[in-house]
Scaffold this active site. Sequence first.
Site, mmCIF file in Angstrom:
data_model
loop_
_atom_site.group_PDB
_atom_site.id
_atom_site.type_symbol
_atom_site.label_atom_id
_atom_site.label_comp_id
_atom_site.label_asym_id
_atom_site.label_seq_id
_atom_site.Cartn_x
_atom_site.Cartn_y
_atom_site.Cartn_z
ATOM 1 N N ASP A 148 69.381 -48.811 -57.797
ATOM 2 C CA ASP A 148 69.686 -50.580 -57.045
ATOM 3 C C ASP A 148 70.716 -51.204 -58.451
ATOM 4 O O ASP A 148 71.274 -50.198 -59.175
ATOM 5 C CB ASP A 148 68.217 -51.226 -57.021
ATOM 6 C CG ASP A 148 68.206 -52.196 -56.495
ATOM 7 O OD1 ASP A 148 69.289 -52.672 -55.689
ATOM 8 O OD2 ASP A 148 66.951 -52.665 -56.294
ATOM 9 N N GLY A 185 75.890 -54.267 -50.516
ATOM 10 C CA GLY A 185 77.013 -54.555 -49.842
ATOM 11 C C GLY A 185 77.601 -55.828 -49.704
ATOM 12 O O GLY A 185 79.014 -55.757 -49.786
ATOM 13 N N ASP A 205 68.542 -58.057 -48.986
ATOM 14 C CA ASP A 205 67.692 -57.214 -48.238
ATOM 15 C C ASP A 205 67.606 -57.679 -47.575
ATOM 16 O O ASP A 205 67.527 -59.101 -47.175
ATOM 17 C CB ASP A 205 66.448 -57.980 -49.212
ATOM 18 C CG ASP A 205 66.940 -57.215 -50.232
ATOM 19 O OD1 ASP A 205 67.386 -56.380 -51.013
ATOM 20 O OD2 ASP A 205 66.060 -57.417 -51.954
#
Length: 399
Positions: A148, A185, A205
Amino acid sequence: MKKLIIVLIIIVLGGNLLAQKYENLAQTPPMGWSSWNKFGREINEDIIRRMADAMVETGLKDAGYEYINLDDTWQIDRDDEGNILVDSTRFPSGIKALADYVHSEGLKFGIYSCAGVKTCCGHPGSRGYEFQDARTYASWGVDYLKYDFCYADMDGQNTTASYKLMRDALYKAGRPIVFSICEWGTTQPWLWAKDIGHLYRTTIDITDCSKCLMVTGARGWLNILEESAPIWKYNGPGHWNDPDMLEVGNGGLTPTENKSHFAMWCMLSAPLMLGNDLENMTPDVLEILKNKELIAIDQDPLGQSAYRYIQDEEIEVWIKQLENDQWAMAVLNTSETEQDFHLEWNLMYMTRVFQKEFNAADSYKLYDIWNNKDMGTTAKPLEGKLEGRDVLLLRLTGE
């Protein structure tokens, strides 16, 4: 002469010294299960073991799903030497024992970390410990890393450099690990991540609805599908656009929406990461997730994503090239109400967008995947009705 020999040796060996990701991994979109969508922060080793058991017992493993992935909150601190520490209350056996258990089921094990100083839930991230963490994951038998980007841009941390660093660390650790980039993104990873990761998130998400936008930025699968349309050309074997995990079976979607969500992820050649409770699935959900024809479309060796061929108010038509001169086509009703559709075939255009010569066959046979029946050929227009959020999914084969 000795100097020349040394130079030549360096040139020959240079390819092995260069940083790189592990090749020959994720040649088709990865398939598995992740803990986040259903269990969030409330995870423990018992849940993970039970999900691994259920993956086998329900037949999902035989259908192609292979990863059991542990998401955020498994880590709690670092010791004096900087080694990552596991939450021993929830994972008393440790991560290596958990990975061994998953492996004993014939499955693979995935783990989670973050490029920042903290994970998204505030646990220790990997910044400054990349090589140390990669060695630890390798020693535990990890097969997949979701990485992440929370707490990573507080002081201008560079996205590409951060993911390259962990890629290099994983490669040096010596164990082939699928590397899943998750920066939502933000920096258009489809343009730069091909040689760094095996898959890369393309949106923020997902959440358990069809069309919605949450305060957190999370959005429904139809919103994400819309964002996926322009980047269909950027994925392929070993580097996949990742529109996030599946919400099929989590309760927020109708049975029809579950079906359409799964079908469109297969059309995108998306990684199929289940996010539901594998122990407590309704028969219709399990039937969707095990659909062999749909999974074959997702896992097609060409690795093509679907192209949105028609967008006409509520009705969309998506096409996808498959191997052996076959095609998949989805007619999707994005609205909540029943809609009529009428499609005049333009096979020349359909094939041209994929830079492929048109087959000389006069027409293609149509097979309805959901209803297991023939639908005629492309010699006649295709027309019918679709209830709200429904999808007609066809396989086209040359006559």
